[in-house]
Design an enzyme around this catalytic site. Structure first.
Site, short mmCIF file in Angstrom:
data_model
loop_
_atom_site.label_atom_id
_atom_site.label_comp_id
_atom_site.label_asym_id
_atom_site.label_seq_id
_atom_site.Cartn_x
_atom_site.Cartn_y
_atom_site.Cartn_z
NE ARG A 31 -12.38 -38.98 -9.87
CZ ARG A 31 -11.84 -39.86 -9.03
NH1 ARG A 31 -11.93 -41.14 -9.27
NH2 ARG A 31 -11.22 -39.44 -7.95
N GLY A 35 -20.79 -32.47 -31.31
CA GLY A 35 -20.16 -31.90 -32.50
C GLY A 35 -18.73 -31.45 -32.28
CB VAL A 38 0.54 -35.88 -13.86
CG1 VAL A 38 -0.59 -35.69 -14.85
CG2 VAL A 38 0.04 -35.98 -12.44
CE1 TYR A 61 -5.75 -31.17 -2.69
CE2 TYR A 61 -6.79 -29.54 -1.27
CZ TYR A 61 -6.70 -30.18 -2.49
OH TYR A 61 -7.56 -29.83 -3.51
P1 NAD Z 1 -11.42 -35.96 -8.56
O1 NAD Z 1 -10.77 -36.85 -7.56
O2 NAD Z 1 -12.80 -36.26 -9.02
O3 NAD Z 1 -10.51 -35.80 -9.85
C1 NAD Z 1 -9.11 -35.81 -9.82
C2 NAD Z 1 -8.63 -36.30 -11.16
O4 NAD Z 1 -7.20 -36.34 -11.14
C3 NAD Z 1 -9.12 -37.72 -11.45
O5 NAD Z 1 -9.54 -37.79 -12.79
C4 NAD Z 1 -7.88 -38.56 -11.24
O6 NAD Z 1 -7.84 -39.74 -12.02
C5 NAD Z 1 -6.80 -37.58 -11.69
N1 NAD Z 1 -5.49 -37.98 -11.19
C6 NAD Z 1 -5.12 -38.25 -9.91
N2 NAD Z 1 -3.84 -38.65 -9.89
C7 NAD Z 1 -3.40 -38.62 -11.17
C8 NAD Z 1 -2.16 -38.91 -11.78
N3 NAD Z 1 -1.12 -39.34 -11.06
N4 NAD Z 1 -2.05 -38.76 -13.12
C9 NAD Z 1 -3.10 -38.33 -13.86
N5 NAD Z 1 -4.29 -38.05 -13.34
C10 NAD Z 1 -4.44 -38.19 -12.01
O7 NAD Z 1 -11.34 -34.53 -7.91
P2 NAD Z 1 -11.82 -33.09 -8.40
O8 NAD Z 1 -12.58 -32.52 -7.29
O9 NAD Z 1 -12.39 -33.10 -9.76
O10 NAD Z 1 -10.39 -32.36 -8.41
C11 NAD Z 1 -9.77 -31.83 -9.55
C12 NAD Z 1 -8.74 -30.80 -9.13
O11 NAD Z 1 -9.40 -29.74 -8.44
C13 NAD Z 1 -7.70 -31.34 -8.15
O12 NAD Z 1 -6.43 -30.79 -8.46
C14 NAD Z 1 -8.18 -30.84 -6.81
O13 NAD Z 1 -7.14 -30.71 -5.89
C15 NAD Z 1 -8.78 -29.51 -7.19
N6 NAD Z 1 -9.78 -28.99 -6.26
C16 NAD Z 1 -10.93 -29.65 -5.99
C17 NAD Z 1 -11.83 -29.10 -5.08
C18 NAD Z 1 -13.14 -29.76 -4.74
O14 NAD Z 1 -13.82 -29.25 -3.83
N7 NAD Z 1 -13.55 -30.82 -5.37
C19 NAD Z 1 -11.54 -27.89 -4.47
C20 NAD Z 1 -10.36 -27.25 -4.76
C21 NAD Z 1 -9.49 -27.80 -5.65
#
Ligand code: NAD
Length: 248
Positions: free
Chosen positions: A16, A55, A65, A156
């Site tokens: 996601r 495709g 992880v 964080y």
């Molecule tokens: P999200 O919560 O939608 O997705 C996070 C994903 O990480 C999910 O699919 C979840 O299942 C997976 N995950 C969590 N713990 C896990 C584990 N132990 N093992 C395997 N998978 C695991 O959030 P997002 O916004 O898509 O975030 C993705 C990345 O981007 C993250 O590292 C987040 O810190 C970073 N990020 C997001 C934003 C934002 O504004 N959304 C900004 C900066 C950085």
């Protein structure tokens, strides 16, 4: 340009949000995408199906992880199935927010276990095959707050700063093997992680984002796809900020 045909790409947390967009972007560029998930197998399958419907080629790898034994075993299985891993997007992450005085040890440990130890364990496991192949791309997912800090996000932000140090070290360590390591640092992106923001918080935020909007997961995925391409072969140890100008 930026084609990834023949490449095998593993995206952690690919079911996601930003991870899903990365999977779709890499798949569209021709890579075979291995979608990692921890709980959302059905959602991960949907991502793989969406890639196949256009495709592309996709596979699934379920593992946490934070469990380094599971990381080693699952990444080993991916290599057995596909022969190699060329690309790792270490995207899986969690956010636990709270003011410093209320920050619990267990929250700090969980943040560290997933966001830092998890990302490094994946890089360690995936880089073995990259070193042998003398080609690899590792991308860590940081955050704007890892560089500029944010009140209420000490734990964080610390983890997101840590992956920058990890990427720069790996960039130096693996440069002679033609394996690059870079960081994408998103600003505020519309995903489940930021869904809890109030309208007032969003309004406040827009005042400090010169481009005047939140980012999309596709904005971030495009940066990742570039860093994974042949054309980005002279880019390593860098932080590519995708934040609408919020931090320069
Ligand atoms: P999200 O919560 O939608 O997705 C996070 C994903 O990480 C999910 O699919 C979840 O299942 C997976 N995950 C969590 N713990 C896990 C584990 N132990 N093992 C395997 N998978 C695991 O959030 P997002 O916004 O898509 O975030 C993705 C990345 O981007 C993250 O590292 C987040 O810190 C970073 N990020 C997001 C934003 C934002 O504004 N959304 C900004 C900066 C950085």
């Amino acid at each position: 340009m930026f084609r990834l045909d023949g490449r095998i790409a593993l995206v952690t947390g690919g079911s996601r949000g930003i991870g899903r967009s990365c999977c779709e972007a890499l798949g569209a560029q021709g890579a075979t995408v291995v979608v990692n998930y921890v709980k959302g197998e059905a959602a991960a399958r949907e991502v793989a199906d969406a890639i196949a419907a256009k495709g592309g080629k996709a596979d699934l790898a379920g593992f946490d992880v934070a469990d380094s034994k599971a990381v080693d075993a699952s990444i080993g299985e991916v290599v057995s199935r596909h022969g190699k891993i060329d690309i790792l997007i270490a995207n899986a992450g969690i956010a636990i927010d709270g003011l410093l005085l209320r920050l619990k040890d267990e929250d700090l440990e969980r943040l560290w276990a997933i966001n830092v130890r998890g990302a490094i364990a994946c890089a360690r496991a995936a880089s073995r095959t990259m070193m042998r192949a003398r080609w690899g791309r590792i991308v860590f997912m940081s955050s704007v707050v890892g560089e500029m800090g944010n009140a209420g996000q000490t734990g964080y932000a610390a983890t997101k700063a840590a992956v920058i140090g990890a990427a720069k070290s790996i960039a130096r360590e693996y440069a002679s093997r033609n394996v690059t390591a870079n960081v994408v640092a998103p600003g505020y992106i519309d995903t489940d992680m930021t869904a809890g923001m109030t309208d007032a918080q969003k309004e406040q935020l827009m005042k400090v984002v010169p481009l005047g909007r939140t980012g999309t997961a596709r904005d971030v995925a495009a940066a990742c796809a570039y860093l994974c391409s042949e054309e980005a072969g002279y880019v390593t140890g860098q932080v590519l900020r995708v934040n609408g100008g919020m931090y320069m």
